[in-house]
Design an enzyme around this catalytic site. Structure first.
Site, PDB file in Angstrom:
ATOM      1  N   SER A   1       1.210  -1.471   0.030  1.00  0.00           N
ATOM      2  CA  SER A   1      -0.136  -0.259   0.172  1.00  0.00           C
ATOM      3  C   SER A   1       1.071   1.427   0.018  1.00  0.00           C
ATOM      4  CB  SER A   1      -0.660   0.296   1.885  1.00  0.00           C
ATOM      5  OG  SER A   1      -1.873   0.877   1.174  1.00  0.00           O
ATOM      6  N   PRO A   2       0.352   2.403  -0.501  1.00  0.00           N
ATOM      7  CA  PRO A   2       1.595   3.688  -0.516  1.00  0.00           C
ATOM      8  C   PRO A   2       1.222   3.841   1.183  1.00  0.00           C
ATOM      9  CG  PRO A   2      -0.670   3.951  -1.871  1.00  0.00           C
ATOM     10  CD  PRO A   2      -1.230   2.155  -1.451  1.00  0.00           C
TER      11      PRO A   2
ATOM     12  N   CYS B   1       3.394   7.076   3.012  1.00  0.00           N
ATOM     13  CA  CYS B   1       4.966   8.038   3.230  1.00  0.00           C
ATOM     14  C   CYS B   1       5.351   8.218   4.218  1.00  0.00           C
ATOM     15  CB  CYS B   1       3.381   9.373   3.432  1.00  0.00           C
ATOM     16  SG  CYS B   1       2.690  10.095   2.376  1.00  0.00           S
TER      17      CYS B   1
ATOM     18  N   GLN C   1       1.766   6.709  -7.164  1.00  0.00           N
ATOM     19  CA  GLN C   1       0.475   7.319  -6.646  1.00  0.00           C
ATOM     20  C   GLN C   1       1.137   8.627  -7.002  1.00  0.00           C
ATOM     21  OE1 GLN C   1      -0.467   7.884  -2.557  1.00  0.00           O
ATOM     22  NE2 GLN C   1      -2.782   6.627  -3.003  1.00  0.00           N
TER      23      GLN C   1
ATOM     24  N   HIS D   1      -4.556  10.116  -6.796  1.00  0.00           N
ATOM     25  CA  HIS D   1      -5.350  10.508  -5.827  1.00  0.00           C
ATOM     26  C   HIS D   1      -6.318  11.338  -5.508  1.00  0.00           C
ATOM     27  CE1 HIS D   1      -4.861   9.774  -1.477  1.00  0.00           C
ATOM     28  NE2 HIS D   1      -3.950   9.674  -1.331  1.00  0.00           N
TER      29      HIS D   1
ATOM     30  N   HIS E   1      -8.702  11.135   1.069  1.00  0.00           N
ATOM     31  CA  HIS E   1      -8.106  11.407   2.381  1.00  0.00           C
ATOM     32  C   HIS E   1      -8.144  13.196   2.459  1.00  0.00           C
ATOM     33  CE1 HIS E   1      -5.637   7.384   1.845  1.00  0.00           C
ATOM     34  NE2 HIS E   1      -7.561   7.069   1.981  1.00  0.00           N
TER      35      HIS E   1
ATOM     36  N   TYR F   1      -6.666  15.309   0.527  1.00  0.00           N
ATOM     37  CA  TYR F   1      -5.960  15.961  -0.495  1.00  0.00           C
ATOM     38  C   TYR F   1      -6.927  16.549  -1.272  1.00  0.00           C
ATOM     39  CZ  TYR F   1      -2.747  13.537   1.864  1.00  0.00           C
ATOM     40  OH  TYR F   1      -1.710  12.441   3.223  1.00  0.00           O
TER      41      TYR F   1
END
Length: 767
Positions: free
Chosen positions: A417-418, A420, A495, A572, A575, A577
């Site tokens: 999973s992506p 950060c 992503q 993306h 979330h 953003y």
């Protein structure tokens, strides 16, 4: 202690038995408005495991139940002229009236005073006369209604209608059957509960019920309708109703899902359905009530704390169990409510999806119950995935079947999973990124996704975010991708995103979402709403010129991703953003063509996506990540998410990565195992688009179950891959699946790991 139980159903009677058994000096009275032999409903189901728990509380009651129940191991699923049977489930059924008679006899034996055919008065009258009032008077509890503001019941009236009937047709297994009519689908839940009778529950969405005109039926017409619908299963046997108190279409009920915030007030305590309910699809309402009684008796007879403290302990203990069971029941109930979403499945997958619909029973558990059934199913699934089947070889676990998107074939269904890492300098992936991604590339996953990679310096969440807006960044990513491609079968996905109003913040370990103390950059968003009022920077509402620049930056990033050799890119849009801020009504309060309706809110995200898709090679797939639920009233709902996914599918999305939340700090998500998987399931099977499930998926069994049941096509795991870069290779070894590529430098480790697992298995068998 003087105790009164308001309601003489299983909850009140069982409590009175256990309480009197614990202390014969207790003065206990049970009051019920009905006659002792008057009950609505036919049979009750308990699992073998549940019976073991009851045996510890009162062996004598269990002996009587076991002497009168009908036991079975099989579940039969009838769908599209097919019958699919799985075994090893271990259930017993008993007539509801017989269970009550057993309880009544045991209560009388212990000296419980039972009063029948007496209306229940105001609970305050009893509270004044008794030390303890047990409100065991069911889903429409008088006591709960009197103090509704205190108990705060959260009542969710569901959308299906069901009718509870009986028949002398002797069913050999717990039976599920599904019939398509000109008005829609009807579901059957049926099981035998004694030598002569079977419960026969017919269910359908209210919309279908109304289209069929059943709301105008008299009792006899409803019964005849059901007899005709399931004539092939009834073999000429009649259906019978014992709901003498219901007339006409009122025989068709709607289920009320109840969970109270508080379970006691002063000396009044809620028990069973008065406090919570569980849908019959999971067959556990009576089980929950009886387990409540066991817990309440235990705390009341302890000496630890005052009575109010003990009652608080009772709620604390039982509320968790009720929530767990309600969660499973909700999943199963929703499956039946939306059965039409699954009817395009082959009967094999339809049946497996039903069996695992609660998310409590998975692939591994089904295998333990019925290894032959699961081997047949896994071979069928293997064949659907394009793999040859050798009956002499064990089937391929579903998670290790390939999956194709456009010109890219993934070797298995596992996605890193992506996540950060906040470790870039000037957006350039460095040594940490190389180690991080290549280790996971060698670890066996079919697809390795990068963290959100930003399209410009001002698109970053933090100064440590990776980027893809210049040549040095592209070159650094290419080094990583080339290494993974050269040394593994994994594919690499990038992503791509823009932080929007969540940008210009500290590294997560320095203060997540906290603004930088210096060096901030200006923020943009759909609307000028800060993430945390009074704390976060207020973003500027995007102009059309801003939109053009951001769109072009996304397109440039897509082109650079191709230069770097990525196999897939992900847009993306989740979330909270930038792109997500347009989609959610919580963050988009625009009055122009980019605000208002869902279609308007998706207008700009789709414009950007389509521009990226046009720049991205035709043979390479493109994903979109969305938040399927904002978990805030007035925010995006799972129903909205279906339409969002539909729009992105039309715009060229090959797969939808289904996440949720992180849009608002006011969110109240309901966490649990695989808690976002139902959103993926809904989107995949309503929109008919491939999906990636993500969210608290951490076991190989989770992945096998989700994939095999058609709830998603890929599963993304985050934290498990932080703890174990080779999670997929280890999962293969644990399942005895050897046909997975290890780096040739590590093959010695593979051999020893498989040997150690085999040895541990032998030792467990010999223990």
């Amino acid at each position: 202690m003087r105790i009164v139980c308001l309601g003489g159903g299983p909850a009140g009677l069982y409590f009175s038995i256990l309480m009197k058994q614990a202390n014969p000096d207790h003065d206990i009275t049970v009051i019920d408005r009905n006659a002792a032999d008057n009950t609505f409903g036919w049979g009750i189901v308990f699992s073998d495991q549940t019976m073991d728990g009851f045996r510890e509380a009162d062996p004598k009651v269990v002996e009587e139940i076991e002497a009168n129940f009908h036991h079975w191991d099989d579940i039969d699923v009838y769908f599209k002229d097919r019958k699919i049977t799985s075994s090893g489930h271990g259930f017993c059924g008993i007539a509801r009236l017989k269970l009550l008679q057993i309880f009544q006899a045991r209560a009388a034996e212990l000296g419980v005073n039972m009063v029948w055919e007496q209306e229940i008065r105001d609970p305050d009258d009893y509270a004044a006369d008794y030390d303890l009032v047990i409100a065991s008077d069911g889903v429409f509890s008088t006591a709960r209604s009197k103090y509704e503001a205190h108990f705060n019941p959260r009542i969710d009236t569901r959308k299906c209608r069901f009718i509870w009937l009986g028949t002398k047709k002797k069913l050999d297994a717990f039976t599920f059957a599904f019939k398509e009519t000109e008005w829609g689908w009807f579901n059957l839940h049926a099981y035998r509960f004694n030598e002569d009778w079977s419960t026969f529950i017919v269910e359908t969405p209210e919309e279908t019920w109304l289209k069929a005109g059943i709301d105008q039926f008299e009792k006899e017409e409803s019964i005849a309708f059901c007899e005709n619908l399931f004539a092939d299963l009834l073999d000429g046997h009649e259906l019978v109703s014992n709901a003498r108190h219901l007339r006409g279409s009122a025989m068709w009920l709607k289920f009320n899902r109840v969970l109270c915030e508080r379970w006691y007030k002063d000396n009044i305590v809620l028990l069973g359905d008065a406090a919570h309910t569980a849908h019959f699809a999971i067959g556990s309402g009576t089980k929950l009530a009886m387990e409540d009684a066991i817990s309440l008796v235990k705390v009341l007879n302890s000496t630890d704390g005052s009575v109010p403290e003990r009652l608080a302990r009772y709620q604390e203990e039982r509320e968790i169990e009720a929530l767990k069971l309600q969660s499973a029941a909700r999943n199963r109930m929703t499956w039946f409510e939306n059965v039409a979403d699954y009817t395009d499945m082959a009967p094999e997958q339809f049946a497996f999806s039903l069996l695992t619909g609660s998310q409590r029973v998975g692939h591994a558990n089904q295998k333990m119950r019925d290894a032959e059934y699961m081997a047949q199913y896994d071979r069928w699934f293997q064949q659907q995935a394009g793999l040859p089947v050798d009956p002499q070889q064990p089937p391929v676990p579903p998670m290790f079947t390939p999956f194709k998107l456009r010109g890219v074939t993934l070797g298995n269904r596992v996605v890193v999973s992506p996540m950060c890492t906040y470790s870039a300098v000037d957006g350039i992936p460095g040594g940490f990124h190389f180690q991080h991604y290549t280790a996971r590339g060698l670890g066996g996953a079919g697809l390795v996704m990068t963290e959100m990679t930003c399209i410009s310096p001002e698109a970053r969440i933090t100064p440590g975010c990776a980027g893809i807006w210049n040549d040095p960044q592209t070159a650094a990513w290419k080094d990583i991708v080339d290494f993974v491609h050269a040394n593994s079968d994994a594919k690499m996905g990038l992503q791509i995103g823009h932080a929007g109003r969540k940008g210009s913040t500290k590294l997560s370990w320095e203060g997540i979402d906290q603004p930088l103390e210096s060096g901030n950059w200006p923020l943009i968003s759909a609307s000028p709403l800060p993430l945390m009022p009074g704390v976060s920077q207020v973003p500027r509402e995007m102009t059309r010129a801003d939109m053009d620049k951001v769109r072009d930056d996304f397109v440039a990033a897509a082109r650079r991703a191709h230069t770097a050799g990525f196999d897939l890119i992900e847009f993306h849009a989740a979330h909270g953003y930038l792109i997500s801020s347009f989609i959610s009504p919580l963050t988009n309060q625009r009055s122009d063509e980019y605000g208002g309706s869902l279609e308007n809110r998706c207008r700009y995200p789709l414009e950007v996506f389509e521009a990226m898709r046009a720049a991205w090679p035709e043979d390479k797939p493109m994903s979109v990540r969305i938040s399927a639920h904002d978990w805030v009233p007035g925010g995006t709902t799972p129903e909205d998410a279906v339409e969002i996914a539909r729009l992105f599918k039309a715009a060229g999305a090959d797969i939808v990565h289904v996440s949720s939340g992180q849009v608002s700090k006011e969110e109240k998500p309901v966490y649990g195992r695989m808690f976002q998987t139902p959103f993926s399931d809904k989107i995949r099977n309503e929109v008919h688009v491939p999906t990636i499930a993500v969210g608290n998926i951490f076991e190989a069994d989770h992945v096998n179950t989700i994939i095999a049941a058609g709830r998603a096509d890929l599963c993304a795991l985050a934290r498990p891959h932080l703890a174990d870069p080779a999670w997929t290779l280890h999962a293969a070894a644990d399942q005895g699946y050897q046909n997975v590529r290890w780096p040739r430098q590590y093959v010695g480790g593979k051999v020893q790991l498989e040997r150690n697992i085999e040895r541990a298995g032998q030792m467990a068998l010999n223990a």
